[in-house]
Scaffold this active site. Structure first.
Site, PDB file in Angstrom:
ATOM      1  N   ARG A  53       0.804  -1.241   0.000  1.00 57.85           N
ATOM      2  CA  ARG A  53       0.000   0.000   0.000  1.00 57.85           C
ATOM      3  C   ARG A  53       0.828   1.279   0.000  1.00 57.85           C
ATOM      4  O   ARG A  53       0.369   2.324   0.432  1.00 57.85           O
ATOM      5  CB  ARG A  53      -0.978   0.038   1.165  1.00 57.85           C
ATOM      6  CG  ARG A  53      -2.027  -1.046   1.064  1.00 57.85           C
ATOM      7  CD  ARG A  53      -3.220  -0.752   1.923  1.00 57.85           C
ATOM      8  NE  ARG A  53      -4.117  -1.889   1.893  1.00 57.85           N
ATOM      9  CZ  ARG A  53      -3.974  -2.960   2.660  1.00 57.85           C
ATOM     10  NH1 ARG A  53      -2.980  -3.017   3.525  1.00 57.85           N
ATOM     11  NH2 ARG A  53      -4.826  -3.944   2.562  1.00 57.85           N
TER      12      ARG A  53
ATOM     13  N   LYS B 297       3.592  11.528 -11.514  1.00 53.06           N
ATOM     14  CA  LYS B 297       2.823  10.543 -12.288  1.00 53.06           C
ATOM     15  C   LYS B 297       3.644   9.275 -12.445  1.00 53.06           C
ATOM     16  O   LYS B 297       4.769   9.304 -12.944  1.00 53.06           O
ATOM     17  CB  LYS B 297       2.521  11.094 -13.680  1.00 53.06           C
ATOM     18  CG  LYS B 297       1.398  12.094 -13.710  1.00 53.06           C
ATOM     19  CD  LYS B 297       1.033  12.336 -15.167  1.00 53.06           C
ATOM     20  CE  LYS B 297       0.042  13.454 -15.310  1.00 53.06           C
ATOM     21  NZ  LYS B 297      -0.239  13.743 -16.731  1.00 53.06           N
TER      22      LYS B 297
ATOM     23  N   GLU C  95      11.888  18.612 -25.033  1.00 50.10           N
ATOM     24  CA  GLU C  95      11.014  18.992 -23.907  1.00 50.10           C
ATOM     25  C   GLU C  95      11.567  20.248 -23.213  1.00 50.10           C
ATOM     26  O   GLU C  95      10.812  21.039 -22.665  1.00 50.10           O
ATOM     27  CB  GLU C  95      10.875  17.846 -22.897  1.00 50.10           C
ATOM     28  CG  GLU C  95      10.247  16.561 -23.457  1.00 50.10           C
ATOM     29  CD  GLU C  95       8.716  16.490 -23.387  1.00 50.10           C
ATOM     30  OE1 GLU C  95       8.076  17.484 -22.953  1.00 50.10           O
ATOM     31  OE2 GLU C  95       8.170  15.442 -23.784  1.00 50.10           O
TER      32      GLU C  95
ATOM     33  N   LYS D 135       8.191  23.420 -14.267  1.00 49.50           N
ATOM     34  CA  LYS D 135       7.191  22.356 -14.151  1.00 49.50           C
ATOM     35  C   LYS D 135       6.601  22.336 -12.750  1.00 49.50           C
ATOM     36  O   LYS D 135       5.405  22.102 -12.575  1.00 49.50           O
ATOM     37  CB  LYS D 135       7.774  20.986 -14.521  1.00 49.50           C
ATOM     38  CG  LYS D 135       6.680  19.927 -14.539  1.00 49.50           C
ATOM     39  CD  LYS D 135       7.017  18.646 -15.261  1.00 49.50           C
ATOM     40  CE  LYS D 135       5.788  17.715 -15.216  1.00 49.50           C
ATOM     41  NZ  LYS D 135       6.098  16.368 -15.691  1.00 49.50           N
TER      42      LYS D 135
ATOM     43  N   GLU E 153      -4.084  17.343 -11.946  1.00 44.63           N
ATOM     44  CA  GLU E 153      -4.594  17.579 -13.300  1.00 44.63           C
ATOM     45  C   GLU E 153      -6.090  17.808 -13.295  1.00 44.63           C
ATOM     46  O   GLU E 153      -6.839  17.161 -14.021  1.00 44.63           O
ATOM     47  CB  GLU E 153      -4.242  16.387 -14.195  1.00 44.63           C
ATOM     48  CG  GLU E 153      -3.992  16.777 -15.623  1.00 44.63           C
ATOM     49  CD  GLU E 153      -3.207  15.712 -16.369  1.00 44.63           C
ATOM     50  OE1 GLU E 153      -3.712  14.604 -16.509  1.00 44.63           O
ATOM     51  OE2 GLU E 153      -2.076  16.005 -16.782  1.00 44.63           O
TER      52      GLU E 153
ATOM     53  N   ARG F  47      -2.311  22.126 -15.951  1.00 43.51           N
ATOM     54  CA  ARG F  47      -1.266  21.174 -16.336  1.00 43.51           C
ATOM     55  C   ARG F  47      -1.276  20.874 -17.825  1.00 43.51           C
ATOM     56  O   ARG F  47      -0.291  20.402 -18.387  1.00 43.51           O
ATOM     57  CB  ARG F  47      -1.426  19.863 -15.541  1.00 43.51           C
ATOM     58  CG  ARG F  47      -0.256  19.610 -14.581  1.00 43.51           C
ATOM     59  CD  ARG F  47      -0.465  18.371 -13.737  1.00 43.51           C
ATOM     60  NE  ARG F  47       0.573  17.388 -14.044  1.00 43.51           N
ATOM     61  CZ  ARG F  47       1.085  16.551 -13.145  1.00 43.51           C
ATOM     62  NH1 ARG F  47       0.656  16.557 -11.899  1.00 43.51           N
ATOM     63  NH2 ARG F  47       2.009  15.697 -13.490  1.00 43.51           N
TER      64      ARG F  47
ATOM     65  N   ASN G 289       1.282  19.904 -22.420  1.00 43.97           N
ATOM     66  CA  ASN G 289       1.024  19.053 -23.585  1.00 43.97           C
ATOM     67  C   ASN G 289       1.239  19.771 -24.911  1.00 43.97           C
ATOM     68  O   ASN G 289       0.835  19.269 -25.957  1.00 43.97           O
ATOM     69  CB  ASN G 289      -0.415  18.506 -23.541  1.00 43.97           C
ATOM     70  CG  ASN G 289      -0.569  17.463 -22.461  1.00 43.97           C
ATOM     71  OD1 ASN G 289       0.416  16.833 -22.061  1.00 43.97           O
ATOM     72  ND2 ASN G 289      -1.773  17.295 -21.959  1.00 43.97           N
TER      73      ASN G 289
ATOM     74  N   HIS H  97       2.017  17.881 -28.063  1.00 43.27           N
ATOM     75  CA  HIS H  97       1.805  16.470 -27.767  1.00 43.27           C
ATOM     76  C   HIS H  97       0.602  15.847 -28.478  1.00 43.27           C
ATOM     77  O   HIS H  97       0.567  14.633 -28.659  1.00 43.27           O
ATOM     78  CB  HIS H  97       1.696  16.248 -26.254  1.00 43.27           C
ATOM     79  CG  HIS H  97       3.039  16.236 -25.569  1.00 43.27           C
ATOM     80  ND1 HIS H  97       3.881  17.320 -25.572  1.00 43.27           N
ATOM     81  CD2 HIS H  97       3.692  15.263 -24.865  1.00 43.27           C
ATOM     82  CE1 HIS H  97       4.993  17.008 -24.890  1.00 43.27           C
ATOM     83  NE2 HIS H  97       4.897  15.769 -24.458  1.00 43.27           N
TER      84      HIS H  97
ATOM     85  N   HIS I 215       1.499  12.503 -30.224  1.00 39.28           N
ATOM     86  CA  HIS I 215       0.899  11.195 -29.938  1.00 39.28           C
ATOM     87  C   HIS I 215       0.417  10.520 -31.224  1.00 39.28           C
ATOM     88  O   HIS I 215       0.549   9.301 -31.385  1.00 39.28           O
ATOM     89  CB  HIS I 215      -0.246  11.343 -28.933  1.00 39.28           C
ATOM     90  CG  HIS I 215       0.231  11.734 -27.561  1.00 39.28           C
ATOM     91  ND1 HIS I 215      -0.526  12.457 -26.671  1.00 39.28           N
ATOM     92  CD2 HIS I 215       1.425  11.515 -26.938  1.00 39.28           C
ATOM     93  CE1 HIS I 215       0.168  12.666 -25.557  1.00 39.28           C
ATOM     94  NE2 HIS I 215       1.359  12.105 -25.699  1.00 39.28           N
TER      95      HIS I 215
ATOM     96  N   HIS J  15      10.095   9.757 -28.142  1.00 35.82           N
ATOM     97  CA  HIS J  15       9.051  10.688 -27.710  1.00 35.82           C
ATOM     98  C   HIS J  15       9.451  12.153 -27.960  1.00 35.82           C
ATOM     99  O   HIS J  15       8.685  12.933 -28.525  1.00 35.82           O
ATOM    100  CB  HIS J  15       8.714  10.461 -26.237  1.00 35.82           C
ATOM    101  CG  HIS J  15       7.731  11.456 -25.700  1.00 35.82           C
ATOM    102  ND1 HIS J  15       6.409  11.470 -26.082  1.00 35.82           N
ATOM    103  CD2 HIS J  15       7.888  12.497 -24.836  1.00 35.82           C
ATOM    104  CE1 HIS J  15       5.788  12.473 -25.472  1.00 35.82           C
ATOM    105  NE2 HIS J  15       6.660  13.100 -24.703  1.00 35.82           N
TER     106      HIS J  15
HETATM  107 ZN    ZN Z   1       6.378  14.687 -23.381  1.00 34.38          ZN
END
Ligand code: ZN
Ligand code: ADP
Length: 366
Positions: free
Chosen positions: A125, A147, A189, A231, A241, A246, A250, A253, A257, A270
């Protein structure tokens, strides 16, 4: 602290933590951890590339301090961000006698950080988690935000959590061994932060491009500090988020993607997709009359100088890319959101722009 050493505080109520950045700071990892956590048992999670380079030495430092230490090594690459690999790690941790008192330390790139963080968040946990990111992408991106997670078939990062580390130690000396393509992908980035929220930083990157290409450690330490601070500002305002703030992270992005999916996640790193995607997004902003051509050309020139790809692979079908983007519009009540610049250093969310403009912004003709 030397002039090469920086500290960034991520302020998240009781989950706040420090990121320490510098050249050679990994030597002090045991102190860094002990100042923040009473550690008696550590599980170091790494991949087979980073193990011999850094993780093994890190583990030795803990052993030498009489701390029980285990090293768990995964295969390198995105395919390790898999529930089965997490399962193997849970099992190994049981066999190694890990319990609620064990601390997890991720030493590696984003894959190791996301997976180790997920294992830390779930085992017994939730275990205390520290990170020593060793790719530029992980240092400027995954060291802030909390994340963690793994991929499901066709759904990246679908299972995971917000699990903040208790501390992040970033040694920019680890970047000297990073393969050229990985290094440059991370720079995309970095450029992104300048475009979305910090024009002076963008200008700094333009001025320091040669030093960046030479991996100058003082410049890298400053770049990583600045990106982590930027950030952190965003994450502090929107930890889970929820407010939409946030989303500015992106930028580029939505296009990225689609490019990654269209190439089966094999042809573009990426960050390379982000570089191409930022230029697509900037052209879209131009088409919509939101910016002048100069905003795109400055990004183009900087990304080119940093050795990043600038155009989508010519064999891709623009209609297929558009289809992939619209399929992906799970975000925000069925709207397809784009983060578009309104000038260098500022972006806005634009929902559902005309599909023809999106298609034409891909730069694929046809
Ligand atoms: Zn990224
Ligand atoms: P990212 O951080 O870009 O998400 P990964 O975790 O997949 O990426 O790391 C990219 C690749 O670089 C992997 O093969 C990893 O083993 C390798 N790697 C990570 N850090 C270093 C380093 N400091 N030196 C050399 N190779 C590294």
């Amino acid at each position: 602290m030397s002039e090469l050493q920086h500290s960034v505080r991520v302020d998240l109520a009781e989950r706040g933590y420090d990121i320490e950045i510098g050249e050679g700071v990994l030597e002090g990892i045991v102190d860094f951890v002990q100042q923040r956590h009473a550690v008696s048992h550590v599980a170091v999670i790494t991949d087979s590339n980073v193990d011999g380079l850094y993780a093994d030495a890190v583990a030795d430092r803990f052993s030498d301090a009489d701390i029980e230490t285990h090293v768990l090594v995964i295969d390198p690459g995105e395919s390790s961000k898999d529930p089965e690999v997490a399962h193997d790690l849970w099992q190994t941790m049981i066999e190694e006698g890990c319990d609620r008192q064990t601390m997890v330390l991720a030493v590696g790139g984003g894959v190791v950080g996301d997976l180790a963080g997920f294992v830390a968040a779930t085992f017994a946990r939730g275990l205390t988690f520290f990170q020593a990111p060793t790719t530029l992408l992980a240092q400027v991106d995954s060291s802030v935000g909390g994340k963690v997670g793994v991929n499901l078939e066709g759904a990246k990062n679908m299972v995971g959590a917000f699990w903040q580390p208790a501390g992040v130690l970033i040694d920019v000396a680890t970047l000297t061994t990073l393969p050229d393509r990985e290094y440059r992908a991370g720079l995309a980035e970095v450029v992104k932060y300048g475009v979305i929220m910090d024009e002076p930083f963008f200008a700094y990157l333009e001025a320091q491009a040669d030093a960046i290409n030479g991996r100058d450690s003082a410049v890298l330490a400053e770049i990583v500090r600045r990106c982590c601070r930027l950030k952190a500002d965003v994450v502090e305002a929107d930890e889970r988020e929820e407010s939409g703030r946030r989303a500015i992270l992106n930028y580029g992005h939505t296009f990225c993607h689609a490019l990654e999916a269209a190439t089966n996640y094999t042809r573009l790193l990426h960050g390379e997709g982000v570089a191409i995607g930022m230029l697509c997004a900037s052209r879209l902003a131009e088409r919509l009359g939101r910016i002048g051509a100069d905003v795109t050309s400055r990004q183009h020139a900087l990304l080119e100088k940093l050795g990043l790809p600038l155009t989508a692979p010519a064999d891709l079908d623009p209609d297929e890319l558009v289809r992939l983007m619209w399929r992906d519009k799970k975000v925000s009540a069925g709207k397809l959101n784009f983060i578009l610049p309104s000038r260098l250093g500022e972006v806005e969310l634009v929902a559902d722009p005309p599909v023809g403009d999106v298609r034409d912004s891909l730069g694929l003709g046809g």
